[in-house]
Scaffold this active site. Structure first.
Site, mmCIF file in Angstrom:
data_model
loop_
_atom_site.group_PDB
_atom_site.id
_atom_site.type_symbol
_atom_site.label_atom_id
_atom_site.label_comp_id
_atom_site.label_asym_id
_atom_site.label_seq_id
_atom_site.Cartn_x
_atom_site.Cartn_y
_atom_site.Cartn_z
ATOM 1 N N GLY A 29 2.970 -0.269 2.011
ATOM 2 C CA GLY A 29 3.756 0.680 2.787
ATOM 3 C C GLY A 29 3.433 2.123 2.425
ATOM 4 N N HIS A 32 -0.535 5.840 5.353
ATOM 5 C CA HIS A 32 -1.219 7.102 5.631
ATOM 6 C C HIS A 32 -2.469 6.798 6.457
ATOM 7 C CE1 HIS A 32 -3.861 5.731 2.460
ATOM 8 N NE2 HIS A 32 -2.887 5.778 1.566
ATOM 9 N N HIS A 35 -4.612 3.705 5.507
ATOM 10 C CA HIS A 35 -4.102 2.430 6.012
ATOM 11 C C HIS A 35 -4.354 2.313 7.517
ATOM 12 C CE1 HIS A 35 -1.178 3.215 2.554
ATOM 13 N NE2 HIS A 35 -1.720 2.083 2.197
ATOM 14 N N GLU A 147 -12.206 0.428 0.319
ATOM 15 C CA GLU A 147 -13.073 0.666 -0.850
ATOM 16 C C GLU A 147 -12.409 1.595 -1.857
ATOM 17 O OE1 GLU A 147 -16.885 2.047 0.465
ATOM 18 O OE2 GLU A 147 -17.467 0.082 1.243
ATOM 19 N N LYS A 148 -11.368 2.299 -1.444
ATOM 20 C CA LYS A 148 -10.607 3.146 -2.367
ATOM 21 C C LYS A 148 -10.246 2.371 -3.633
ATOM 22 C CE LYS A 148 -7.389 6.190 -3.739
ATOM 23 N NZ LYS A 148 -6.475 5.329 -4.443
ATOM 24 N N LEU A 183 -7.076 9.696 0.146
ATOM 25 C CA LEU A 183 -5.691 9.453 0.542
ATOM 26 C C LEU A 183 -5.108 8.335 -0.302
ATOM 27 C CD1 LEU A 183 -5.823 9.697 4.422
ATOM 28 C CD2 LEU A 183 -5.077 11.392 2.782
HETATM 29 P P1 AMP Z 1 -1.956 0.060 -0.845
HETATM 30 O O1 AMP Z 1 -0.852 0.259 0.144
HETATM 31 O O2 AMP Z 1 -2.195 1.234 -1.720
HETATM 32 O O3 AMP Z 1 -1.830 -1.236 -1.605
HETATM 33 O O4 AMP Z 1 -3.288 -0.071 0.010
HETATM 34 C C1 AMP Z 1 -3.375 -1.026 1.044
HETATM 35 C C2 AMP Z 1 -4.791 -1.086 1.528
HETATM 36 O O5 AMP Z 1 -5.189 0.188 2.021
HETATM 37 C C3 AMP Z 1 -5.785 -1.462 0.418
HETATM 38 O O6 AMP Z 1 -6.793 -2.295 0.968
HETATM 39 C C4 AMP Z 1 -6.349 -0.108 0.036
HETATM 40 O O7 AMP Z 1 -7.637 -0.180 -0.533
HETATM 41 C C5 AMP Z 1 -6.379 0.584 1.376
HETATM 42 N N1 AMP Z 1 -6.433 2.041 1.211
HETATM 43 C C6 AMP Z 1 -5.581 2.803 0.481
HETATM 44 N N2 AMP Z 1 -5.968 4.101 0.519
HETATM 45 C C7 AMP Z 1 -7.086 4.144 1.284
HETATM 46 C C8 AMP Z 1 -7.982 5.189 1.679
HETATM 47 N N3 AMP Z 1 -7.797 6.460 1.317
HETATM 48 N N4 AMP Z 1 -9.042 4.866 2.454
HETATM 49 C C9 AMP Z 1 -9.246 3.574 2.829
HETATM 50 N N5 AMP Z 1 -8.449 2.540 2.490
HETATM 51 C C10 AMP Z 1 -7.382 2.818 1.719
#
Ligand code: AMP
Length: 277
Positions: A29, A32, A35, A147-148, A183
């Site tokens: 959640g 941004h 996501h 890939e972040k 991000l």
């Molecule tokens: P999170 O909500 O942080 O667990 O991230 C959910 C998904 O979004 C994961 O696959 C992350 O790698 C991806 N994600 C988070 N930030 C970025 C970003 N800046 N660019 C691309 N993918 C992202």
């Protein structure tokens, strides 16, 4: 129309409407543009995209930010609707872990012990456990990850391969602000001053990527980080493209983790190593 499911029964009912392959984008959640990019890439191929929103307690350490992690469900649902998600699965803790904390979990193996795994004990076991559960609950044929979180992506690929999960894993390049900051939902913890300091991470990675010799890569990136007093470095490491040993030439990865104030940030870039004259 985007259907919202909060329980596994509601999810199952919503998934019964899918005709073709189901794609999943898993998130915690506080959505941004990073996501949203995952959802867009998934939508290009799959008409039926499921977005999961779940702050997984299992992957947070006792001193980490589980309690204060941002929760913005209404805005998140609006973003998922705008991107054309078919289903949003936003379960409660008991829907994901009906028996309480699971006694059987994933072992991330040696790849899970380095980098983030060394700094965050238990994080990858908790992450892989929820990813495996969500792959099954969403009946996904393909799953998109950023890939972040490069080590996370590598571990998920490895889990799917080692355990024959039969799901395609697609990696999506990191989305950045105009000034280079990757991000992250955690960026909202940063004060303006800390945000400026945080730019040193992406600046360091860019400086490193300008070189082809491994030592020069690390020296250039390390210099940038050393010049920013607001950044407390956790690690700066050069690895092979799959986080293995650094090759003499060709594709590699440069990864950084650091604390800026109380916020822990990570970032990484691809690098091409070449013999320098
Ligand atoms: P999170 O909500 O942080 O667990 O991230 C959910 C998904 O979004 C994961 O696959 C992350 O790698 C991806 N994600 C988070 N930030 C970025 C970003 N800046 N660019 C691309 N993918 C992202």
């Amino acid at each position: 129309m985007t259907r919202v499911a909060h329980t596994r029964d509601e999810l199952a009912a919503a998934l019964d409407a899918a005709t073709g392959e189901i794609a999943v984008v898993m998130t915690m959640g506080a959505l941004h543009e990073g996501h949203r990019q995952l959802i867009r890439v998934a939508r290009e191929r799959s008409p039926f995209v499921v977005v999961t929103i779940f702050v997984n307690p299992l992957q947070f350490g006792p001193n980490e930010d589980f309690e204060k992690y941002p929760r913005t469900l209404d805005e998140d649902l609006a973003a998922c609707r705008a991107e054309g998600a078919a289903v949003v699965f936003a379960p409660g803790r008991d829907d994901v872990y009906p028996g309480g904390a699971p006694s059987i979990t994933m072992n991330p193996g040696p790849l899970g012990a380095i980098l983030e795994g060394a700094s965050r004990p238990g994080h990858f076991a908790g992450m892989l456990t929820v990813v495996e559960k969500l792959l099954r609950l969403t009946r996904a044929g393909v799953a998109y990850f950023g890939e972040k979180d490069f080590q996370q992506l590598a571990l998920i690929r490895r889990m799917v391969f080692d355990l024959e999960l039969g799901v395609e894993i697609v990696g999506v390049p990191t989305v950045r602000e105009g000034d280079g900051l990757a991000l992250s939902s955690r960026n909202r913890y940063l004060s303006p001053r800390e945000r400026t300091a945080a730019l040193a991470l992406s600046r360091a990675l860019r400086a490193g990527a300008g070189h082809g010799d491994p030592e020069a890569v690390l020296a250039a990136a390390g210099d940038v980080l050393a010049q920013e007093p607001g950044v407390r470095l956790d690690y700066l490491e050069l690895t092979g493209p799959d986080l293995g040993p650094v090759p003499a030439e060709g594709p590699a990865r440069l990864l950084v983790a650091a604390r800026v104030g109380a916020t822990r940030l990570i970032d990484n870039v691809p690098i091409v190593l070449r013999k320098e004259a």
